[in-house]
Motif scaffolding. Structure first.
Motif, PDB file in Angstrom:
ATOM      1  N   GLY A  90      58.045  24.265  50.528  1.00 36.16           N
ATOM      2  CA  GLY A  90      57.614  24.025  51.893  1.00 36.16           C
ATOM      3  C   GLY A  90      57.432  25.297  52.686  1.00 36.16           C
ATOM      4  N   PRO A  91      58.316  25.560  53.674  1.00 39.77           N
ATOM      5  CA  PRO A  91      58.092  26.663  54.623  1.00 39.77           C
ATOM      6  C   PRO A  91      57.985  28.045  53.994  1.00 39.77           C
ATOM      7  CG  PRO A  91      59.792  25.175  55.425  1.00 39.77           C
ATOM      8  CD  PRO A  91      59.500  24.760  54.026  1.00 39.77           C
ATOM      9  N   TYR A  92      58.704  28.302  52.901  1.00 38.98           N
ATOM     10  CA  TYR A  92      58.713  29.644  52.323  1.00 38.98           C
ATOM     11  C   TYR A  92      57.624  29.851  51.265  1.00 38.98           C
ATOM     12  CZ  TYR A  92      63.236  31.101  54.331  1.00 38.98           C
ATOM     13  OH  TYR A  92      64.255  31.472  55.176  1.00 38.98           O
ATOM     14  N   ARG A  93      56.911  28.824  50.905  1.00 38.03           N
ATOM     15  CA  ARG A  93      55.946  28.945  49.802  1.00 38.03           C
ATOM     16  C   ARG A  93      54.775  29.841  50.186  1.00 38.03           C
ATOM     17  NH1 ARG A  93      53.684  23.440  47.458  1.00 38.03           N
ATOM     18  NH2 ARG A  93      52.583  23.473  49.450  1.00 38.03           N
ATOM     19  N   ASP A  94      54.353  30.643  49.240  1.00 40.59           N
ATOM     20  CA  ASP A  94      53.239  31.568  49.456  1.00 40.59           C
ATOM     21  C   ASP A  94      51.960  30.774  49.703  1.00 40.59           C
ATOM     22  OD1 ASP A  94      51.338  33.548  49.452  1.00 40.59           O
ATOM     23  OD2 ASP A  94      51.787  34.295  47.435  1.00 40.59           O
ATOM     24  N   PRO A  95      51.323  30.930  50.865  1.00 41.44           N
ATOM     25  CA  PRO A  95      50.093  30.179  51.149  1.00 41.44           C
ATOM     26  C   PRO A  95      48.946  30.540  50.217  1.00 41.44           C
ATOM     27  CG  PRO A  95      50.476  31.837  52.843  1.00 41.44           C
ATOM     28  CD  PRO A  95      51.702  31.797  51.988  1.00 41.44           C
ATOM     29  N   GLU A  96      49.038  31.685  49.553  1.00 38.71           N
ATOM     30  CA  GLU A  96      47.994  32.093  48.622  1.00 38.71           C
ATOM     31  C   GLU A  96      48.491  32.046  47.166  1.00 38.71           C
ATOM     32  OE1 GLU A  96      46.908  35.972  49.902  1.00 38.71           O
ATOM     33  OE2 GLU A  96      46.167  35.325  51.868  1.00 38.71           O
ATOM     34  N   GLY A  97      49.524  31.269  46.930  1.00 36.55           N
ATOM     35  CA  GLY A  97      50.163  31.241  45.615  1.00 36.55           C
ATOM     36  C   GLY A  97      49.756  30.089  44.742  1.00 36.55           C
ATOM     37  N   PHE A  98      48.653  29.393  45.061  1.00 32.89           N
ATOM     38  CA  PHE A  98      48.144  28.298  44.235  1.00 32.89           C
ATOM     39  C   PHE A  98      49.201  27.209  44.031  1.00 32.89           C
ATOM     40  CE2 PHE A  98      45.934  32.192  42.950  1.00 32.89           C
ATOM     41  CZ  PHE A  98      44.619  31.844  43.221  1.00 32.89           C
ATOM     42  N   ALA A  99      49.971  26.939  45.090  1.00 35.96           N
ATOM     43  CA  ALA A  99      50.967  25.865  45.117  1.00 35.96           C
ATOM     44  C   ALA A  99      52.159  26.098  44.192  1.00 35.96           C
ATOM     45  CB  ALA A  99      50.328  24.517  44.800  1.00 35.96           C
ATOM     46  N   PHE A 100      52.310  27.309  43.634  1.00 38.07           N
ATOM     47  CA  PHE A 100      53.511  27.604  42.846  1.00 38.07           C
ATOM     48  C   PHE A 100      54.712  27.716  43.793  1.00 38.07           C
ATOM     49  CE2 PHE A 100      50.310  29.116  39.807  1.00 38.07           C
ATOM     50  CZ  PHE A 100      50.795  28.526  38.642  1.00 38.07           C
TER      51      PHE A 100
END
Length: 366
Positions: A168-178
């Motif tokens: 959720g909040p900490y996930r990389d917005p450019e990380g392809f949902a990893f």
């Protein structure tokens, strides 16, 4: 009919107290030899791959220091609490919260960092770990709830909180949902201490924690209170020592050191937040504390030994195709033999039922 019983010894041998960790290590090696032989592997080659090959280069020794760093930081804090009979089993959760808070600061100031960012992350990591440890401290003081249970259960809460943030909040917005955060920028990463290795500033903090732990326990009145409360709580009460204050102090201190260890992982070798920042450092640190006899110098040596079990297990998986569980097997055997030898220096084995004392002749005639 009792065939085997334990009989207390008059006094435990002081020499054996410090020799039993070495005996436990030797028994673990012998058991490992037999285990590898039973699994169909060449025991000598397997033990070499596990204990020697991983540290046969400068890079390997550096990896040993990297793995030992969080173990030593966590174990120093735990040992201080254990000396006061404060049984913090929650270092794993406190490590995780330190990573969450310190790593969150790095993400909050992403692209805006400066020299101040890493110190702020370090403080945040220690505060996060200390606040997580404050929960079992409050429950122990206010409701006399066992810190063993409360701190242990909070480990699972911390892991689930980390998983939520990674999705959720900490996930990389450019990380392809990893489920991982952005890579930390340069100002948010621990500087390296040795070229060609991953040894970072956190290792220096671990050495400072060893020195600080020794000074606290050996040269301060607070350390004296901790030891007296752990050995004779009744006498400590007569002396006016505040047991509640010591509970707060030891739990907050161990939580802060575990939080620093967590921050050191995400700002050091990992360089970002992900759901698996720890392979169980907080739990292994309990073994490290007891293997080191709750003494800071012993903990430092035990930390390197247990770190070798981590990197040796990884090396053995690659070289011999051994299962991943082999690391846990060696750590479990070491703990088993350590506890067994501890029992035997305080008790002796006796065979047969306990015989009642014979009556005195004069009394029997009367």
């Amino acid at each position: 009919m009792t065939l085997l019983r334990l009989e207390p010894r008059g006094e435990a041998s002081r020499a054996m107290v410090y020799l039993t960790p070495l005996i436990a290590v030797a028994l673990t090696l012998v058991s490992g030899f037999l285990l590898f032989w039973a699994m169909g592997f060449d025991p000598v080659k397997a033990l070499h791959a596990f204990f020697i090959a991983p540290v046969s280069s400068v890079r390997g020794v550096g990896e040993l220091a990297v793995k030992a760093t969080p173990l030593v930081l966590c174990a120093i804090g735990l040992a201080i609490g254990f000396r006061a009979n404060v049984w913090n089993i929650g270092a794993e959760g406190q490590l995780t919260l330190g990573a969450i808070v310190g790593g969150g600061i790095a993400l909050a100031f992403y692209g805006e960092g400066g020299w101040w960012l890493l110190p702020l992350m370090i403080v945040g990591g220690m505060v996060g770990g200390a606040l997580w440890a404050a929960i079992p401290a409050f429950l122990r003081i206010r409701f006399n709830a066992s810190e063993i249970l409360t701190s242990l259960m909070l480990n699972y809460v911390a892991v689930h909180l980390l998983n939520y943030l990674m999705h959720g909040p900490y996930r990389d917005p450019e990380g392809f949902a990893f489920p991982e955060s952005r890579l930390f920028e340069a100002d948010a990463v621990m500087p390296l201490l040795v070229a060609g290795t991953r040894v970072h500033l956190g290792s220096l903090f671990a050495l400072l924690a060893v020195a600080g732990g020794w000074f606290l326990m050996a040269r301060t009145f607070i350390g004296f209170q901790i030891k007296v409360i752990g050995l004779t709580p009744t006498a400590a009460g007569y002396a006016g020592f505040n047991q509640k204050k010591i509970i707060w102090l030891t739990l907050l201190l161990s939580g802060a050191l575990a939080g620093l260890a967590g921050l050191g992982e995400v700002a050091g070798p990992i360089g970002q937040l992900n759901p698996t920042i720890s392979p169980g450092y907080g739990y292994t640190a309990i073994i490290v504390a007891f293997l080191g006899r709750l003494h800071p110098v012993g903990i430092l040596l035990a930390g390197f030994l247990m770190a070798l079990s981590f990197i040796g297990g990884e090396a053995a998986q690659i070289a011999l195709g051994l299962p991943k569980a082999i690391t846990g097997v060696f750590q479990g055997m070491l703990l088993f033999f350590l506890l067994a030898t501890d029992v035997l220096i305080r008790y002796r084995l006796r065979f047969g039922a306990k015989t009642a004392p014979k009556p005195i002749a004069g009394r029997a005639a009367a």
